[in-house]
Enzyme design. Structure first.
Site, PDB file in Angstrom:
ATOM      1  N   ARG A  74       0.823  -1.211   0.000  1.00 52.49           N
ATOM      2  CA  ARG A  74       0.000   0.000   0.000  1.00 52.49           C
ATOM      3  C   ARG A  74       0.861   1.268   0.000  1.00 52.49           C
ATOM      4  O   ARG A  74       0.457   2.286  -0.569  1.00 52.49           O
ATOM      5  CB  ARG A  74      -0.941   0.002   1.212  1.00 52.49           C
ATOM      6  CG  ARG A  74      -2.116  -0.932   0.998  1.00 52.49           C
ATOM      7  CD  ARG A  74      -3.042  -0.974   2.172  1.00 52.49           C
ATOM      8  NE  ARG A  74      -4.322  -1.570   1.796  1.00 52.49           N
ATOM      9  CZ  ARG A  74      -5.300  -1.828   2.646  1.00 52.49           C
ATOM     10  NH1 ARG A  74      -5.164  -1.553   3.934  1.00 52.49           N
ATOM     11  NH2 ARG A  74      -6.421  -2.364   2.221  1.00 52.49           N
ATOM     12  N   LYS A  77     -17.178 -17.081   2.914  1.00 55.44           N
ATOM     13  CA  LYS A  77     -18.620 -17.047   3.167  1.00 55.44           C
ATOM     14  C   LYS A  77     -19.470 -16.473   2.034  1.00 55.44           C
ATOM     15  O   LYS A  77     -19.140 -15.453   1.457  1.00 55.44           O
ATOM     16  CB  LYS A  77     -18.891 -16.212   4.423  1.00 55.44           C
ATOM     17  CG  LYS A  77     -18.500 -16.938   5.703  1.00 55.44           C
ATOM     18  CD  LYS A  77     -18.228 -15.972   6.800  1.00 55.44           C
ATOM     19  CE  LYS A  77     -19.375 -15.755   7.741  1.00 55.44           C
ATOM     20  NZ  LYS A  77     -19.124 -14.532   8.553  1.00 55.44           N
ATOM     21  N   GLY A  98      -8.969  -8.482   0.168  1.00 52.61           N
ATOM     22  CA  GLY A  98      -7.720  -8.505   0.919  1.00 52.61           C
ATOM     23  C   GLY A  98      -6.993  -9.831   0.846  1.00 52.61           C
ATOM     24  O   GLY A  98      -5.800  -9.891   0.514  1.00 52.61           O
ATOM     25  N   GLY A 127     -12.188  -4.288   1.709  1.00 46.33           N
ATOM     26  CA  GLY A 127     -13.623  -4.007   1.811  1.00 46.33           C
ATOM     27  C   GLY A 127     -14.103  -3.050   0.737  1.00 46.33           C
ATOM     28  O   GLY A 127     -15.191  -3.215   0.172  1.00 46.33           O
TER      29      GLY A 127
HETATM   30  P1  ADP Z   1     -11.189 -11.832   0.372  1.00 43.00           P
HETATM   31  O1  ADP Z   1     -10.524 -11.226   1.587  1.00 43.00           O
HETATM   32  O2  ADP Z   1     -10.258 -11.885  -0.801  1.00 43.00           O
HETATM   33  O3  ADP Z   1     -12.499 -11.172   0.047  1.00 43.00           O
HETATM   34  P2  ADP Z   1     -12.368 -13.959   1.936  1.00 43.00           P
HETATM   35  O4  ADP Z   1     -12.031 -13.223   3.168  1.00 43.00           O
HETATM   36  O5  ADP Z   1     -13.778 -14.051   1.539  1.00 43.00           O
HETATM   37  O6  ADP Z   1     -11.499 -13.366   0.698  1.00 43.00           O
HETATM   38  O7  ADP Z   1     -11.866 -15.463   2.025  1.00 43.00           O
HETATM   39  C1  ADP Z   1     -10.547 -15.840   2.309  1.00 43.00           C
HETATM   40  C2  ADP Z   1     -10.498 -17.022   3.217  1.00 43.00           C
HETATM   41  O8  ADP Z   1     -11.331 -18.071   2.758  1.00 43.00           O
HETATM   42  C3  ADP Z   1      -9.107 -17.615   3.315  1.00 43.00           C
HETATM   43  O9  ADP Z   1      -8.604 -17.393   4.615  1.00 43.00           O
HETATM   44  C4  ADP Z   1      -9.303 -19.088   3.004  1.00 43.00           C
HETATM   45  O10 ADP Z   1      -8.569 -19.945   3.858  1.00 43.00           O
HETATM   46  C5  ADP Z   1     -10.784 -19.275   3.216  1.00 43.00           C
HETATM   47  N1  ADP Z   1     -11.302 -20.444   2.483  1.00 43.00           N
HETATM   48  C6  ADP Z   1     -11.253 -20.653   1.162  1.00 43.00           C
HETATM   49  N2  ADP Z   1     -11.776 -21.856   0.842  1.00 43.00           N
HETATM   50  C7  ADP Z   1     -12.155 -22.443   1.994  1.00 43.00           C
HETATM   51  C8  ADP Z   1     -12.747 -23.707   2.338  1.00 43.00           C
HETATM   52  N3  ADP Z   1     -13.038 -24.597   1.404  1.00 43.00           N
HETATM   53  N4  ADP Z   1     -12.995 -23.942   3.634  1.00 43.00           N
HETATM   54  C9  ADP Z   1     -12.677 -23.041   4.580  1.00 43.00           C
HETATM   55  N5  ADP Z   1     -12.119 -21.832   4.332  1.00 43.00           N
HETATM   56  C10 ADP Z   1     -11.851 -21.535   3.053  1.00 43.00           C
END
Ligand code: ADP
Ligand code: MG
Length: 397
Positions: free
Chosen positions: A37, A201, A354, A377
């Site tokens: 950043r 999620k 992130g 976010g």
């Molecule tokens: P971003 O920050 O890019 O928006 P998220 O916060 O939604 O992404 O998701 C990232 C997390 O999702 C990671 O820490 C990863 O370990 C978790 N994750 C991905 N696939 C799975 C899975 N099958 N089961 C549990 N956790 C998962």
């Protein structure tokens, strides 16, 4: 199109320019662990210095709950910035941010000098968009520049309130770039346009899925959220991540995809284990899981199908890892997608979120992507089709 005035549209010679940056970098024991950043903020800062502005930088760092706290001090950022710029960035260490030190440091500035203020969240009003602190910030400058995309989804004093009390407010190069890629490219994509969504999620990404279904030709789903969709398809998903209350939503989205003619791809095989542990045994599993198993990554067939679906893409937006990439045994799906994107010729590839940005960088694909958003976010809210308050606030100034 989101057309904003930028730092290219203003004269700054001899003027005091307040630049809201996003220096909210991860730190461990006072050491910056990821300086992306800071590096991303350099083009704007260098331009303003070269043009002879008096460059006053400000940012928040972390979430100090009770006012000033040493561990949230921006002092390490001032030091690193000085090194990266090759000139001293004076750190105006003031618990009130715009206190005597800050005022004296600004008064002593010559054209082309740089000063960094203390963490804006040392002032409790910051996150409440209070008028007093907004006015104090505005009083330090003649011109305001917002280059903090990562904080643009929050209406705070340093991102929104301050703009009411300055004559000129524009965006910096980083903000301009983020708006171009996440906003304009996504709104007017060169087709085929493919979105890849993953991460943990469904509930975090509801509006992103909904919005992107209106725009894309293909939607690929992986990661933890895929299992609520697989459940909705009627599969047994064992102990995989499930949001029961989102099963109906998943069905609705599958129906929407069909109605819109969007190709929706879900995993056909997965890497499953009985434990959430990189050392536990794991296997490839097609279709239904055993009751005591959980899916932690997409499987090899799914990887191949997803790579195939990406092969002729001209625009790709990716948010959310395909599996638990932090564990090496479950990083292969995420690597396969990153590789598929890296293989594309003349496509625009945009990474938002992130953890997704961290995954792409950690896995060594950072320089293969067209744009990796610095906003976690903020990039998600942009992909939801929302207007960001920090972006809106520089309008019509
Ligand atoms: P971003 O920050 O890019 O928006 P998220 O916060 O939604 O992404 O998701 C990232 C997390 O999702 C990671 O820490 C990863 O370990 C978790 N994750 C991905 N696939 C799975 C899975 N099958 N089961 C549990 N956790 C998962
Ligand atoms: Mg995340």
């Amino acid at each position: 199109m989101l057309n904003k005035k930028t730092v290219d549209d203003i004269q700054v010679k001899g003027k005091r320019v307040l630049v809201r940056c996003d220096f909210n970098v991860p730190m461990k024991d006072g050491v910056i662990t990821d300086e992306n950043r800071i590096v991303a903020a350099l083009p704007t800062i260098k331009k303003l210095i070269a043009d002879g502005g008096k460059v006053i930088l400000c940012s928040h760092l972390g979430k100090p709950k009770n006012g000033p706290e040493e561990k949230f001090s921006l002092a390490p950022v001032a030091k690193r910035l000085s090194e990266l710029l090759g000139q001293e960035v004076v750190f105006a260490n003031d618990d009130t941010v715009v206190g005597e030190n800050a005022k004296a440091a600004v008064a002593a500035m010559k054209d082309g000098d740089a000063v960094l203020l203390q963490n804006t969240r040392f002032r409790k009003e910051e996150t409440k968009n209070g008028e007093e602190f907004s006015k104090e910030l505005a009083s330090l400058c003649d011109v305001y520049v917002n280059d903090a995309f990562g904080a643009a989804h929050r209406a705070h004093c340093s991102t929104v309130g301050v703009t009411e009390f300055v004559d000129t407010a524009v965006v910096g190069y980083l903000m301009e770039q983020e708006i171009n890629f996440l906003g304009n490219t996504v709104d007017k994509p060169v087709r085929p346009f493919v979105a890849i969504l993953g991460g943990s999620k469904v509930s975090d990404k509801i509006n992103v899925i909904n919005n992107l279904l209106n725009k894309v030709d293909t939607l690929i789903i992986g990661g933890g959220m895929a299992y609520t969709f697989m459940k909705a398809q009627g599969y047994e998903i064992g102990k995989s991540l499930l949001e029961e209350d989102k099963i109906d939503y998943a069905k609705e989205m599958m129906k929407k995809a069909e109605e819109k003619g969007v190709k929706l791809l879900l995993p056909v095989d997965n890497m499953v284990s009985k434990e959430f542990n990189n050392d536990a045994p794991f296997r490839v599993c097609e279709g239904n899981l055993e009751a005591d198993e959980m899916a932690l990554d997409i499987g090899p067939k799914t990887q191949a199908i997803y790579a195939e679906a990406l092969a002729d893409a001209k625009t790709v937006v990716w948010n959310g890892p395909m599996g638990v990439f932090e564990m090496s045994n479950f990083a292969k799906g995420t690597i396969a997608i990153a590789q598929a994107l890296a293989n594309l010729q003349d496509a625009t590839t945009i990474i938002g979120g992130g953890d997704s940005a961290a995954a792409v960088n950690q896995l060594g694909f950072g320089d293969k992507m067209t744009h990796i958003s610095t906003g976690g976010g903020a990039s998600l809210e942009f992909l939801e089709g929302k207007e960001l308050p920090g972006v809106v606030a520089v309008n019509d100034k």
